[in-house]
Design a protein around this motif. Sequence first.
Motif, PDB file in Angstrom:
ATOM      1  N   VAL A   1      -8.666 -22.246  33.883  1.00 36.39           N
ATOM      2  CA  VAL A   1      -9.385 -21.425  32.901  1.00 36.39           C
ATOM      3  C   VAL A   1      -8.636 -20.128  32.613  1.00 36.39           C
ATOM      4  O   VAL A   1      -8.526 -19.688  31.454  1.00 36.39           O
ATOM      5  N   VAL A   2      -8.081 -19.505  33.657  1.00 30.71           N
ATOM      6  CA  VAL A   2      -7.325 -18.261  33.462  1.00 30.71           C
ATOM      7  C   VAL A   2      -6.101 -18.508  32.598  1.00 30.71           C
ATOM      8  O   VAL A   2      -5.804 -17.743  31.666  1.00 30.71           O
ATOM      9  N   VAL A   3      -5.371 -19.577  32.866  1.00 35.06           N
ATOM     10  CA  VAL A   3      -4.165 -19.881  32.098  1.00 35.06           C
ATOM     11  C   VAL A   3      -4.517 -20.228  30.657  1.00 35.06           C
ATOM     12  O   VAL A   3      -3.768 -19.887  29.727  1.00 35.06           O
ATOM     13  N   ASN A   4      -5.653 -20.886  30.456  1.00 31.11           N
ATOM     14  CA  ASN A   4      -6.018 -21.356  29.114  1.00 31.11           C
ATOM     15  C   ASN A   4      -7.122 -20.536  28.461  1.00 31.11           C
ATOM     16  O   ASN A   4      -7.782 -21.027  27.532  1.00 31.11           O
TER      17      ASN A   4
ATOM     18  N   ALA B   1      -7.582 -24.209  25.261  1.00 28.12           N
ATOM     19  CA  ALA B   1      -8.211 -25.490  25.577  1.00 28.12           C
ATOM     20  C   ALA B   1      -8.921 -25.431  26.923  1.00 28.12           C
ATOM     21  O   ALA B   1      -8.578 -26.138  27.871  1.00 28.12           O
ATOM     22  N   VAL B   2      -9.947 -24.593  26.995  1.00 27.07           N
ATOM     23  CA  VAL B   2     -10.659 -24.385  28.261  1.00 27.07           C
ATOM     24  C   VAL B   2     -11.430 -25.638  28.673  1.00 27.07           C
ATOM     25  O   VAL B   2     -11.724 -25.832  29.861  1.00 27.07           O
ATOM     26  N   TYR B   3     -11.707 -26.518  27.721  1.00 25.11           N
ATOM     27  CA  TYR B   3     -12.550 -27.669  27.992  1.00 25.11           C
ATOM     28  C   TYR B   3     -11.962 -28.614  29.039  1.00 25.11           C
ATOM     29  O   TYR B   3     -12.668 -29.428  29.619  1.00 25.11           O
ATOM     30  N   GLY B   4     -10.680 -28.469  29.304  1.00 22.75           N
ATOM     31  CA  GLY B   4     -10.050 -29.334  30.307  1.00 22.75           C
ATOM     32  C   GLY B   4     -10.092 -28.760  31.706  1.00 22.75           C
ATOM     33  O   GLY B   4      -9.324 -29.193  32.578  1.00 22.75           O
ATOM     34  N   TRP B   5     -11.003 -27.838  31.982  1.00 19.82           N
ATOM     35  CA  TRP B   5     -11.036 -27.129  33.271  1.00 19.82           C
ATOM     36  C   TRP B   5     -11.205 -28.062  34.475  1.00 19.82           C
ATOM     37  O   TRP B   5     -10.749 -27.755  35.578  1.00 19.82           O
ATOM     38  N   ALA B   6     -11.841 -29.219  34.285  1.00 17.56           N
ATOM     39  CA  ALA B   6     -12.118 -30.111  35.429  1.00 17.56           C
ATOM     40  C   ALA B   6     -10.951 -31.035  35.765  1.00 17.56           C
ATOM     41  O   ALA B   6     -10.984 -31.716  36.792  1.00 17.56           O
ATOM     42  N   ILE B   7      -9.905 -31.043  34.934  1.00 17.07           N
ATOM     43  CA  ILE B   7      -8.802 -31.987  35.153  1.00 17.07           C
ATOM     44  C   ILE B   7      -8.121 -31.790  36.508  1.00 17.07           C
ATOM     45  O   ILE B   7      -7.894 -32.760  37.239  1.00 17.07           O
ATOM     46  N   PRO B   8      -7.761 -30.563  36.907  1.00 16.63           N
ATOM     47  CA  PRO B   8      -7.012 -30.420  38.171  1.00 16.63           C
ATOM     48  C   PRO B   8      -7.875 -30.430  39.425  1.00 16.63           C
ATOM     49  O   PRO B   8      -7.346 -30.284  40.530  1.00 16.63           O
ATOM     50  N   MET B   9      -9.169 -30.616  39.285  1.00 17.38           N
ATOM     51  CA  MET B   9     -10.022 -30.448  40.466  1.00 17.38           C
ATOM     52  C   MET B   9     -10.207 -31.728  41.277  1.00 17.38           C
ATOM     53  O   MET B   9     -10.729 -31.694  42.385  1.00 17.38           O
TER      54      MET B   9
ATOM     55  N   VAL C   1       0.608 -26.177  32.158  1.00 18.94           N
ATOM     56  CA  VAL C   1       0.770 -25.175  33.221  1.00 18.94           C
ATOM     57  C   VAL C   1      -0.511 -25.053  34.040  1.00 18.94           C
ATOM     58  O   VAL C   1      -0.484 -25.011  35.278  1.00 18.94           O
ATOM     59  N   GLY C   2      -1.655 -25.005  33.353  1.00 13.20           N
ATOM     60  CA  GLY C   2      -2.930 -24.873  34.056  1.00 13.20           C
ATOM     61  C   GLY C   2      -3.223 -26.054  34.956  1.00 13.20           C
ATOM     62  O   GLY C   2      -3.677 -25.891  36.095  1.00 13.20           O
ATOM     63  N   VAL C   3      -2.948 -27.267  34.459  1.00  7.48           N
ATOM     64  CA  VAL C   3      -3.187 -28.464  35.257  1.00  7.48           C
ATOM     65  C   VAL C   3      -2.237 -28.505  36.454  1.00  7.48           C
ATOM     66  O   VAL C   3      -2.662 -28.748  37.593  1.00  7.48           O
ATOM     67  N   TYR C   4      -0.959 -28.247  36.211  1.00  3.81           N
ATOM     68  CA  TYR C   4       0.039 -28.350  37.288  1.00  3.81           C
ATOM     69  C   TYR C   4      -0.216 -27.303  38.376  1.00  3.81           C
ATOM     70  O   TYR C   4      -0.245 -27.639  39.570  1.00  3.81           O
ATOM     71  N   LEU C   5      -0.422 -26.060  37.981  1.00  2.00           N
ATOM     72  CA  LEU C   5      -0.673 -25.014  38.984  1.00  2.00           C
ATOM     73  C   LEU C   5      -2.015 -25.224  39.682  1.00  2.00           C
ATOM     74  O   LEU C   5      -2.149 -24.950  40.877  1.00  2.00           O
TER      75      LEU C   5
ATOM     76  N   PRO D   1      -4.382 -35.315  20.610  1.00  2.00           N
ATOM     77  CA  PRO D   1      -3.278 -36.038  21.250  1.00  2.00           C
ATOM     78  C   PRO D   1      -2.253 -35.134  21.928  1.00  2.00           C
ATOM     79  O   PRO D   1      -1.749 -35.481  23.005  1.00  2.00           O
ATOM     80  N   ALA D   2      -1.942 -33.986  21.309  1.00  2.00           N
ATOM     81  CA  ALA D   2      -0.929 -33.108  21.886  1.00  2.00           C
ATOM     82  C   ALA D   2      -1.384 -32.564  23.237  1.00  2.00           C
ATOM     83  O   ALA D   2      -0.604 -32.532  24.207  1.00  2.00           O
ATOM     84  N   GLU D   3      -2.630 -32.145  23.329  1.00  2.00           N
ATOM     85  CA  GLU D   3      -3.147 -31.625  24.591  1.00  2.00           C
ATOM     86  C   GLU D   3      -3.296 -32.730  25.628  1.00  2.00           C
ATOM     87  O   GLU D   3      -3.088 -32.515  26.831  1.00  2.00           O
ATOM     88  N   LEU D   4      -3.666 -33.924  25.165  1.00  4.18           N
ATOM     89  CA  LEU D   4      -3.787 -35.052  26.080  1.00  4.18           C
ATOM     90  C   LEU D   4      -2.431 -35.404  26.677  1.00  4.18           C
ATOM     91  O   LEU D   4      -2.327 -35.689  27.886  1.00  4.18           O
TER      92      LEU D   4
END
Length: 511
Positions: free
Chosen positions: A163-166, A170-178, A384-388, A448-451
């Motif tokens: 969320v901080v990075v984004n 695209a904050v809606y993807g906040w649950a992806i790295p969890m 970056v948000g997902v990877y970190l 698609p680009a964000e995916l």
Amino acid sequence: MAQKRTTTEGRAAAGAVERKVLVRKPGRAASASEPGRERLMSPLQRSRLERRGTLEAITGNGVISACVMILAAVAAVICANTDLYYPLHEWFAQPVTIAIGGWEFSLTFELFVNDFLMAIFFLLVGIELKYEMTVGELRQPRQALLPMLAAVGGVVLPAAIYVVVNRGGAVYGWAIPMATDIAFALGVLSLLGSRVPPALKVFFSTLAIADDLLAIAAIALFYGHAPQLGWLAAAALVTAGLVFLNRRRFFGVAPYLTLGLVLWFCLFQSGVHATLAGVILAFTIPARSDINARALVSWVESKLPDLDERFDAEAHILGQHDFTHAVTRVERVMHRVTPPLQRLEHRIAAPVNFIILPLFAFVNAQVRLVGVDMLALAVDPVAVGVYLGMLLGKTFGILGVTYLMVRAGLAELPKGVGWRHIAGIGILGGIGFTMSILIAGLAFTEIPAELLAAKTAILAGSVSAAVIGLAFMAFACRGDGPREEDEASGDVQAPGDAQAPDAPAVQAGAE
């Protein structure tokens, strides 16, 4: 994980049965003519049984199933960057249609994999959760408190980093790295074999299970469409029907699976993600047997004289109707010993691990990088948000909450587990392939680009977490020496479908 546990239980149960057969009660001598396996079966049948045991050992191996899924993901990335990409995507877009009379239901092959087949995966996850809540680590809240709260830290911090990075994007993807991928993470950890302290495996398994619960809750609450109240009401009625079957002690699997299909359809139409039907179904299937296991051995022994009297060694088996009828009655009772929950797990674990998950990986890991600006992709806030989040958020979230709990005196580290082990588990928690890709597809269906950025980061983060985590754990466990894993022992219970006459007493309650 479920598959590995099932295999261990099977060996323990088989050993327990063998010990009960071989150990005679006082005052009863063993017969010199007691048949062994070589007298029960021909060499050909014994060979087939041994091959079947080998196959079950292979399909029950977490490392092998994780490797199959990795190969499917690698194949997907390779195909996505060749000329196969376009025909594959056309095939994924082909409809899968079910028609009954004038009624017709259709969804694309990709939706069939992601919504229907993954519901079966969630059914297996739900079975694992119910198992742990019934007889496993989650049955004792105090013992499970530390890894469960560590899982919360491993969910909150990755989401916060994303969320901080984004922020503003695209904050809606906040649950992806969890999310932590149980199969991958435990598969990587098992590569270290007996050097891993047994208590650490229990800690990590409980953490991963709690992580699954949180990921399921996130999907249910935040990644569905606008709910259709009529279909939700229909789903609630079907769920009530499943609960009714459980309370009325219906121990056959077929009625539950039939209502489970109806529940999936209702949820699919309602806008809530249909894979949740698998979890709901798992929690309504009985975890008890309708056979009194304590009376089982005595009952079987009471039937042996009758079987011996009815058997005619000189007659063909087809002509021994009294004998085969008596054996059938015993078979019906023995079939009822294994609980429906466990029987269903045995049926679906191998197909999930070796068909559904690899197919899901192949369909969803189609990351096409041809013509993509790699520098722009690397600095994309979503990537970056997902990877970190996966690599740093998981590590420090799990380690931080564990440290705070121990320092506050609210919990203690498991026996034989040190801080270096917890740090290694935190790194391995960043392996988030299956759930992360599923959530990414839900979050960025129309972008698609964000995916692409999310999937690329998921693959990179999972590989990084696996390699770094394995190397770190090898260092952390280097002085621990070989250990023997504790094998859980207990009565194996489970049911069947037909009530046999004069069978052992029925259990009260189904769960």
